[in-house]
Scaffold this motif. Structure first.
Motif, PDB file in Angstrom:
ATOM      1  N   ILE A 166       0.832  -1.206   0.000  1.00 18.09           N
ATOM      2  CA  ILE A 166       0.000   0.000   0.000  1.00 18.09           C
ATOM      3  C   ILE A 166       0.865   1.254   0.000  1.00 18.09           C
ATOM      4  O   ILE A 166       0.715   2.132  -0.851  1.00 18.09           O
ATOM      5  N   GLY A 167       1.792   1.329   0.945  1.00 16.69           N
ATOM      6  CA  GLY A 167       2.646   2.505   1.045  1.00 16.69           C
ATOM      7  C   GLY A 167       3.567   2.660  -0.149  1.00 16.69           C
ATOM      8  O   GLY A 167       3.777   3.766  -0.644  1.00 16.69           O
ATOM      9  N   GLY A 168       4.103   1.543  -0.635  1.00 19.19           N
ATOM     10  CA  GLY A 168       4.999   1.594  -1.789  1.00 19.19           C
ATOM     11  C   GLY A 168       4.308   2.110  -3.035  1.00 19.19           C
ATOM     12  O   GLY A 168       4.818   3.002  -3.721  1.00 19.19           O
ATOM     13  N   VAL A 169       3.139   1.556  -3.316  1.00 21.70           N
ATOM     14  CA  VAL A 169       2.409   1.995  -4.513  1.00 21.70           C
ATOM     15  C   VAL A 169       2.007   3.460  -4.399  1.00 21.70           C
ATOM     16  O   VAL A 169       2.214   4.241  -5.334  1.00 21.70           O
ATOM     17  N   LEU A 170       1.446   3.834  -3.263  1.00 22.35           N
ATOM     18  CA  LEU A 170       0.985   5.225  -3.120  1.00 22.35           C
ATOM     19  C   LEU A 170       2.157   6.212  -3.152  1.00 22.35           C
ATOM     20  O   LEU A 170       2.034   7.291  -3.740  1.00 22.35           O
ATOM     21  N   THR A 171       3.280   5.838  -2.557  1.00 20.85           N
ATOM     22  CA  THR A 171       4.439   6.732  -2.534  1.00 20.85           C
ATOM     23  C   THR A 171       5.078   6.857  -3.911  1.00 20.85           C
ATOM     24  O   THR A 171       5.237   7.968  -4.437  1.00 20.85           O
ATOM     25  N   PHE A 172       5.461   5.724  -4.495  1.00 23.56           N
ATOM     26  CA  PHE A 172       6.216   5.772  -5.743  1.00 23.56           C
ATOM     27  C   PHE A 172       5.364   6.176  -6.941  1.00 23.56           C
ATOM     28  O   PHE A 172       5.875   6.769  -7.888  1.00 23.56           O
ATOM     29  N   SER A 173       4.071   5.879  -6.887  1.00 24.04           N
ATOM     30  CA  SER A 173       3.195   6.311  -7.981  1.00 24.04           C
ATOM     31  C   SER A 173       2.667   7.725  -7.742  1.00 24.04           C
ATOM     32  O   SER A 173       1.947   8.257  -8.587  1.00 24.04           O
ATOM     33  N   ARG A 174       3.054   8.289  -6.600  1.00 30.01           N
ATOM     34  CA  ARG A 174       2.555   9.612  -6.202  1.00 30.01           C
ATOM     35  C   ARG A 174       1.028   9.644  -6.299  1.00 30.01           C
ATOM     36  O   ARG A 174       0.435  10.480  -6.961  1.00 30.01           O
ATOM     37  N   PHE A 175       0.431   8.670  -5.629  1.00 30.71           N
ATOM     38  CA  PHE A 175      -1.028   8.525  -5.617  1.00 30.71           C
ATOM     39  C   PHE A 175      -1.581   8.428  -7.044  1.00 30.71           C
ATOM     40  O   PHE A 175      -2.510   9.115  -7.413  1.00 30.71           O
ATOM     41  N   ALA A 226      10.114   6.419  -9.979  1.00 37.42           N
ATOM     42  CA  ALA A 226       9.844   5.261 -10.835  1.00 37.42           C
ATOM     43  C   ALA A 226      11.078   4.366 -10.916  1.00 37.42           C
ATOM     44  O   ALA A 226      10.958   3.133 -10.862  1.00 37.42           O
ATOM     45  N   GLY A 227      12.254   4.963 -11.027  1.00 36.40           N
ATOM     46  CA  GLY A 227      13.479   4.183 -11.067  1.00 36.40           C
ATOM     47  C   GLY A 227      13.680   3.382  -9.796  1.00 36.40           C
ATOM     48  O   GLY A 227      14.009   2.189  -9.844  1.00 36.40           O
ATOM     49  N   PHE A 228      13.454   4.017  -8.669  1.00 31.91           N
ATOM     50  CA  PHE A 228      13.587   3.317  -7.394  1.00 31.91           C
ATOM     51  C   PHE A 228      12.542   2.213  -7.282  1.00 31.91           C
ATOM     52  O   PHE A 228      12.841   1.107  -6.838  1.00 31.91           O
ATOM     53  N   PHE A 229      11.320   2.499  -7.721  1.00 33.48           N
ATOM     54  CA  PHE A 229      10.251   1.501  -7.697  1.00 33.48           C
ATOM     55  C   PHE A 229      10.656   0.258  -8.482  1.00 33.48           C
ATOM     56  O   PHE A 229      10.580  -0.868  -7.979  1.00 33.48           O
ATOM     57  N   TYR A 230      11.105   0.455  -9.729  1.00 30.28           N
ATOM     58  CA  TYR A 230      11.495  -0.684 -10.553  1.00 30.28           C
ATOM     59  C   TYR A 230      12.743  -1.385 -10.023  1.00 30.28           C
ATOM     60  O   TYR A 230      12.929  -2.578 -10.245  1.00 30.28           O
ATOM     61  N   SER A 231      13.602  -0.657  -9.318  1.00 31.38           N
ATOM     62  CA  SER A 231      14.807  -1.268  -8.754  1.00 31.38           C
ATOM     63  C   SER A 231      14.492  -2.221  -7.608  1.00 31.38           C
ATOM     64  O   SER A 231      15.196  -3.214  -7.423  1.00 31.38           O
ATOM     65  N   ILE A 232      13.448  -1.927  -6.838  1.00 32.48           N
ATOM     66  CA  ILE A 232      13.230  -2.698  -5.602  1.00 32.48           C
ATOM     67  C   ILE A 232      12.000  -3.584  -5.579  1.00 32.48           C
ATOM     68  O   ILE A 232      11.943  -4.494  -4.758  1.00 32.48           O
ATOM     69  N   TYR A 233      11.019  -3.376  -6.453  1.00 36.39           N
ATOM     70  CA  TYR A 233       9.769  -4.099  -6.223  1.00 36.39           C
ATOM     71  C   TYR A 233       9.921  -5.611  -6.307  1.00 36.39           C
ATOM     72  O   TYR A 233       9.311  -6.350  -5.521  1.00 36.39           O
ATOM     73  N   PHE A 287      10.186 -10.817  -3.548  1.00 31.46           N
ATOM     74  CA  PHE A 287      10.923 -12.048  -3.271  1.00 31.46           C
ATOM     75  C   PHE A 287      11.009 -12.299  -1.766  1.00 31.46           C
ATOM     76  O   PHE A 287      10.791 -13.415  -1.288  1.00 31.46           O
ATOM     77  N   ILE A 288      11.325 -11.252  -1.011  1.00 31.36           N
ATOM     78  CA  ILE A 288      11.423 -11.383   0.452  1.00 31.36           C
ATOM     79  C   ILE A 288      10.090 -11.828   1.035  1.00 31.36           C
ATOM     80  O   ILE A 288      10.029 -12.746   1.864  1.00 31.36           O
ATOM     81  N   PHE A 289       9.005 -11.196   0.608  1.00 30.54           N
ATOM     82  CA  PHE A 289       7.703 -11.575   1.154  1.00 30.54           C
ATOM     83  C   PHE A 289       7.221 -12.916   0.610  1.00 30.54           C
ATOM     84  O   PHE A 289       6.485 -13.634   1.302  1.00 30.54           O
ATOM     85  N   MET A 290       7.658 -13.307  -0.575  1.00 25.42           N
ATOM     86  CA  MET A 290       7.371 -14.653  -1.073  1.00 25.42           C
ATOM     87  C   MET A 290       8.003 -15.678  -0.127  1.00 25.42           C
ATOM     88  O   MET A 290       7.365 -16.679   0.231  1.00 25.42           O
ATOM     89  N   LEU A 291       9.236 -15.427   0.290  1.00 27.48           N
ATOM     90  CA  LEU A 291       9.893 -16.325   1.239  1.00 27.48           C
ATOM     91  C   LEU A 291       9.154 -16.360   2.571  1.00 27.48           C
ATOM     92  O   LEU A 291       8.965 -17.435   3.166  1.00 27.48           O
ATOM     93  N   PHE A 292       8.715 -15.203   3.042  1.00 32.18           N
ATOM     94  CA  PHE A 292       7.953 -15.142   4.299  1.00 32.18           C
ATOM     95  C   PHE A 292       6.662 -15.946   4.188  1.00 32.18           C
ATOM     96  O   PHE A 292       6.363 -16.780   5.061  1.00 32.18           O
ATOM     97  N   PHE A 293       5.892 -15.737   3.125  1.00 32.70           N
ATOM     98  CA  PHE A 293       4.632 -16.458   2.964  1.00 32.70           C
ATOM     99  C   PHE A 293       4.871 -17.964   2.815  1.00 32.70           C
ATOM    100  O   PHE A 293       4.092 -18.777   3.333  1.00 32.70           O
ATOM    101  N   THR A 294       5.941 -18.338   2.128  1.00 29.57           N
ATOM    102  CA  THR A 294       6.292 -19.755   1.997  1.00 29.57           C
ATOM    103  C   THR A 294       6.639 -20.335   3.364  1.00 29.57           C
ATOM    104  O   THR A 294       6.216 -21.446   3.711  1.00 29.57           O
TER     105      THR A 294
END
Length: 132
Positions: free
Chosen positions: A18-27, A103-110, A115-122
């Motif tokens: 939620i925070g990532g999308v709203l921040t990096f997409s500037r709402f 946008a650059g930061f968004f594409y660099s980290i998403y 992946f990190i949360f995929m590991l957590f959910f697994t």
């Protein structure tokens, strides 16, 4: 598994989506994100990422076994990780940064975030599976 750790993990996943999308997409006003991946990262796609965040938040309040929900979340994250890797193999991240830092930061980290949360959910799925 400690219920507090489980709850905080799901809340962290929700906040990142939620925070990532709203921040990096500037709402939803940062069209550079949309331009570089008009299928996955359209405004509709970004809205769906918010919806997934709400699902993670809702799951953080479930006190019973959520192994299959965690498995679905892990699979969803795997899809985004693959989409990110495919995107990275066909695009130059410096072009994104030239147009917009957010946008650059968004594409660099998403993908790394997913992946990190995929590991957590697994991990949740495997641990919940052992409880039966």
């Amino acid at each position: 598994m400690n219920n507090k750790v489980l709850r905080l993990g799901f809340i962290a996943a929700a906040l990142m989506n939620i925070g990532g999308v709203l921040t990096f997409s500037r709402f939803f006003t940062n069209s550079v994100i949309n331009d570089f991946d008009p299928v996955v990262m359209s405004n509709f796609g970004l809205l769906m990422i918010l919806v997934w965040g709400l699902a993670y938040l809702g799951a953080s309040f479930v006190n019973s076994n959520i192994k299959w929900l965690a498995a679905a979340f892990a699979l969803e994250k795997l899809v985004y990780v693959i989409a990110w890797l495919v995107w990275f193999s066909a695009n130059d991240i410096s072009s994104v940064y030239e147009q917009d830092l957010f946008a650059g930061f968004f594409y660099s980290i998403y993908g790394l975030n997913d992946f990190i949360f995929m590991l957590f959910f697994t991990w949740v799925f495997i641990h919940q599976n052992k409880k039966e």
